[in-house]
Design a protein around this motif. Structure first.
Motif, PDB file in Angstrom:
ATOM      1  N   GLN B 126       0.658  -1.262   0.007  1.00 57.49           N
ATOM      2  CA  GLN B 126       0.031   0.070   0.062  1.00 57.49           C
ATOM      3  C   GLN B 126       0.852   1.168   0.098  1.00 57.49           C
ATOM      4  OE1 GLN B 126      -2.362  -0.707   3.470  1.00 57.49           O
ATOM      5  NE2 GLN B 126      -4.011  -1.791   2.311  1.00 57.49           N
ATOM      6  N   ASN B 133      -2.325   5.970  -6.036  1.00 54.28           N
ATOM      7  CA  ASN B 133      -3.493   6.153  -5.670  1.00 54.28           C
ATOM      8  C   ASN B 133      -3.778   7.499  -5.811  1.00 54.28           C
ATOM      9  OD1 ASN B 133      -3.033   4.020  -2.615  1.00 54.28           O
ATOM     10  ND2 ASN B 133      -4.092   3.571  -4.732  1.00 54.28           N
ATOM     11  N   GLU B 138      -6.502   3.249 -11.726  1.00 51.27           N
ATOM     12  CA  GLU B 138      -7.390   2.294 -11.283  1.00 51.27           C
ATOM     13  C   GLU B 138      -6.697   1.214 -10.562  1.00 51.27           C
ATOM     14  OE1 GLU B 138      -9.697   0.544 -14.462  1.00 51.27           O
ATOM     15  OE2 GLU B 138     -10.453   2.632 -15.271  1.00 51.27           O
ATOM     16  N   ARG B 139      -7.513   0.395 -10.006  1.00 50.16           N
ATOM     17  CA  ARG B 139      -7.017  -0.536  -8.898  1.00 50.16           C
ATOM     18  C   ARG B 139      -6.195  -1.602  -9.627  1.00 50.16           C
ATOM     19  NH1 ARG B 139      -9.552  -3.592  -3.856  1.00 50.16           N
ATOM     20  NH2 ARG B 139      -7.716  -4.349  -3.356  1.00 50.16           N
ATOM     21  N   ASP B 143      -2.191  -2.356  -8.768  1.00 48.90           N
ATOM     22  CA  ASP B 143      -1.812  -3.660  -8.298  1.00 48.90           C
ATOM     23  C   ASP B 143      -0.830  -4.170  -9.302  1.00 48.90           C
ATOM     24  OD1 ASP B 143      -3.577  -3.451  -6.301  1.00 48.90           O
ATOM     25  OD2 ASP B 143      -4.966  -4.762  -7.113  1.00 48.90           O
TER      26      ASP B 143
END
Ligand SMILES: Nc1ncnc2c1ncn2[C@@H]1O[C@H](COP(=O)(O)OP(=O)(O)O)[C@@H](O)[C@H]1O
Ligand SMILES: [Mg+2]
Lengths: 297, 350
Positions: B126, B133, B138-139, B143
């Motif tokens: 994170q 972020n 986008e996620r 990732d």
């Protein structure tokens, strides 16, 4: 010797009476004029409180216990706490205080939620500006030291007797810790971490929700914990203006000298307090686990 | 020749109640000490001019309090200058609007901090994702990039750990991963390795050089340690009391210190790791026998080759293989040790 040296130079009686009357009448006029609107403003709150209280009272007792246990587990992951909760609730029910306890739980929950919803933003504003802090701090001091009965008077004059004035009175008394500790928690956030957020181009909002609030969370939770405890302490006073729950039998016991009834209901309040306290503390600790020890050389 | 990336021009930073007035005094030549004693202003930076080349490592060195952190924070404008310009690719950072500046920080320049400044409530993964972020990616994309960077910085398997449970070196790897993940072309490193143990620090320097050979960022690297500066820097600038006292490549700083302050920095340095053989060679001669060495080679390596072969002389060649000069073992050895008039050589001999 002039008279003002021997007798305190005070307002004369007539002026004082006029002053009181004037203020009281002005306030009465205000509450006649706007009372209905203000009551309507609080309707959604009342509606939610009534709905939640009914839900707790009408649900079978074992459903409530399971629900509470699920919540405790989600927040704390502690078996010991769950066992404690089950025993406390079984005893409360066994001694016939189930319904009052549900009412008290409903009002404490609502008061806590209201305190968080109002208190956290106020605390955030305070942390952002020294000027706001300078204005709000003394107000909080007054709220915490002013005897509850004093601010019950205008609330009751305005809204009469019932649940909503009860909630307002409890919130006034219980909200200062959330505000204070939100302010403190956000002010204590590491300057270097904030600088890092800035260096990566965080907007003020991103900085608040991604860095400041999460890092202040353990402190904010400590405030929530205190707020819950203070709300519980107000249960009996709230009962005086018509809030149902464990406070009412206690009041009854005072007037009628029912020692055992008072004691049992008092113990139920204590049990609730312990449960709320342990749960919110354990939750705060669980959050804090990763905070703190950042520097290992 | 590589291109100009960052240009700092006439940069002043004065801390105090009225910098606008104080700067005139500084321009008139009032000293830092006098500004502090008589006028209650701290001179953070005074008339800094510095050009930084694209895709290279610019080191800024100086003692504690010399203004290094203040200088590097002007490049992403964490600090507002009292006067002067900071241009990146020809665009003045100081003139940018709030939104432009935010965009610049999100996409163009990222930063690594001395005390890591990681988010203790976020896991390693994170933390590396933080800049992404903030960019609003986008996620799925976040990732994917995080996974790649965590591998690259050697923290595979530690994704779910919290920084508080890692060693300093590992925490700074997270800091570097966080900075690289945004794909910014400028990397600002404020004493990034100063908080680490010497051995770990050496490893981190190697890791950084390794990353740089592949990524070709423009890196501004702050340090107070000359060994680190010489090892890492393509170019070095030296600050003293907020003023630039010397800038140049590592070799020129070691060979020609501009003043006593710089001379004091370089006196204990291992010169054989800095000086290139081309700097000390003599004109070529036809009859030189011995090994052939590249002019860019450091004296240390030349000495190893010559002693290995037992040669008295070596031929020095240029980039295209032509002989450009020659050196004797004595030349190499003589250049490795400090000048004879150096006072603590005498002390050491006693
Ligand atoms: N916000 C500030 N207010 C006043 N003085 C400052 C401030 N920031 C830095 N300084 C001063 O500016 C000088 C340079 O500081 P800094 O850039 O942190 O040095 P370095 O990073 O080289 O150790 C020091 O004298 C320091 O005290
Ligand atoms: Mg510094």
């Amino acid at each position: 010797m002039p008279s003002w040296l021997t007798d305190f130079p005070q307002l004369d009686r007539a002026t004082l009476v006029d002053l009181r009357r004037g203020l009281d009448q002005a306030y009465r006029g205000f509450s006649r004029e706007f009372g209905a609107e203000i009551e309507a403003f609080f309707d959604p709150l009342l509606f939610f409180l009534v709905w939640f209280e009914r839900l707790l009272i009408n649900a079978p007792w074992w459903v409530v216990i399971i629900g509470v246990c699920a919540l405790v587990w989600a927040l704390t992951r502690s078996w010991k706490l769950i066992i404690g909760v089950v025993i406390a609730f079984l005893l409360i029910g066994f001694f016939g205080m189930w319904k009052d306890t549900m009412s008290t739980m409903a009002i404490i929950t609502v008061c806590t939620l209201v305190s968080i919803v109002l208190g956290v933003p106020i605390g955030i504003l305070m942390a952002r500006s020294n000027r706001v802090q300078m204005v709000v701090m003394p107000i909080l001091d007054v709220m915490q030291t002013m005897p509850a009965f004093v601010y019950l008077i205008p609330v009751v004059m305005l809204l009469g007797i019932g649940k909503v004035p009860g909630v307002i009175a409890v919130v006034i008394y219980a909200i200062p810790p959330v505000i204070r500790l939100t302010n403190l928690g956000i002010r204590l956030v590491d300057r270097e971490v904030l600088e890092a957020a800035d260096a990566f181009g965080a907007s003020p909002w991103q900085r608040l929700v991604r860095v400041q609030v999460p890092l202040a969370m353990p402190t904010i939770m400590a405030g929530v914990n205190q707020t819950i405890m203070m709300a519980l302490a107000m249960v009996v006073i709230a009962a005086m203006i018509g809030v149902k729950g464990l406070g009412q039998p206690v009041l009854q016991s005072i007037t009628n000298q029912y020692f055992t009834q008072g004691l049992l209901n008092g113990l139920a309040i204590v049990a609730l307090a312990i449960v709320f306290d342990r749960v919110s503390q354990a939750y705060g600790k669980r959050m804090q686990k990763h905070h703190g020890g950042t520097v290992h050389g | 020749m590589a291109d100009l990336k960052i240009r700092i021009e006439g940069l002043y930073k004065i801390f105090g109640p009225n910098p606008g007035a104080a700067i005139e005094l500084v321009r008139d030549g009032v000293s830092k000490q006098e500004m502090l004693d008589a006028h209650d202003h701290v001179v953070g930076l005074k008339d800094i001019n510095l050009d930084m080349t694209d895709q290279s490592i610019q080191v800024v060195m100086g003692l504690s309090g010399s203004g290094k952190s203040t200088l590097i924070r002007h490049i992403n404008r964490l600090i507002e200058p009292t006067a002067g310009r900071v241009q990146v690719d020809g665009r003045d950072v100081i003139e940018m609007s709030k939104d432009e500046l935010r965009d610049f920080r999100r996409h163009r320049a990222s930063m690594v901090f001395q005390r890591f400044a990681l988010m203790p409530h976020r896991t390693v993964a994170q933390n590396v994702a933080f800049g992404l972020n903030i960019q609003g990616l986008e996620r799925g994309e976040v990732d994917a990039r995080v996974t790649r960077w965590i591998e690259r910085i050697g923290l595979g398997g530690y994704e779910a750990h919290y920084p508080g449970h890692l060693s300093g070196g590992m925490q700074q790897r997270v800091g570097i991963g966080r900075a690289l993940a945004t794909d910014a072309d400028i990397l600002l490193m404020d004493e990034a390795f100063s908080a680490l143990d010497p051995l770990i620090r050496y490893d981190m320097q190697s890791a950084l050089l390794d990353l740089q050979s592949e990524l070709k960022k423009t890196i501004v690297f702050i340090t107070h340690d000359l060994d680190e500066a010489l090892r890492i820097g393509d170019s070095i600038a030296i600050l003293r009391d907020g003023e630039m006292v010397q800038q140049g490549d590592p070799q020129s700083i070691v060979l020609n210190p501009a003043d006593d302050y710089v001379a004091d920095f370089v006196k204990d340095i291992n010169r054989s790791k800095v000086i290139k053989v081309a700097t000390i060679m003599r004109p070529p001669a036809n009859d030189t026998e011995g090994p052939t060495v590249d002019g860019e080679m450091l004296l240390e390596d030349v000495a190893r080759i010559m002693t290995g072969e037992g040669a008295g002389w070596a031929r020095v060649v240029g980039g295209s293989g032509e002989v450009v000069g020659r050196v004797s073992t004595a030349d190499v050895m003589g250049s490795m040790v400090r000048q004879a008039n150096d006072d603590d050589t005498v002390q050491a001999a006693q």
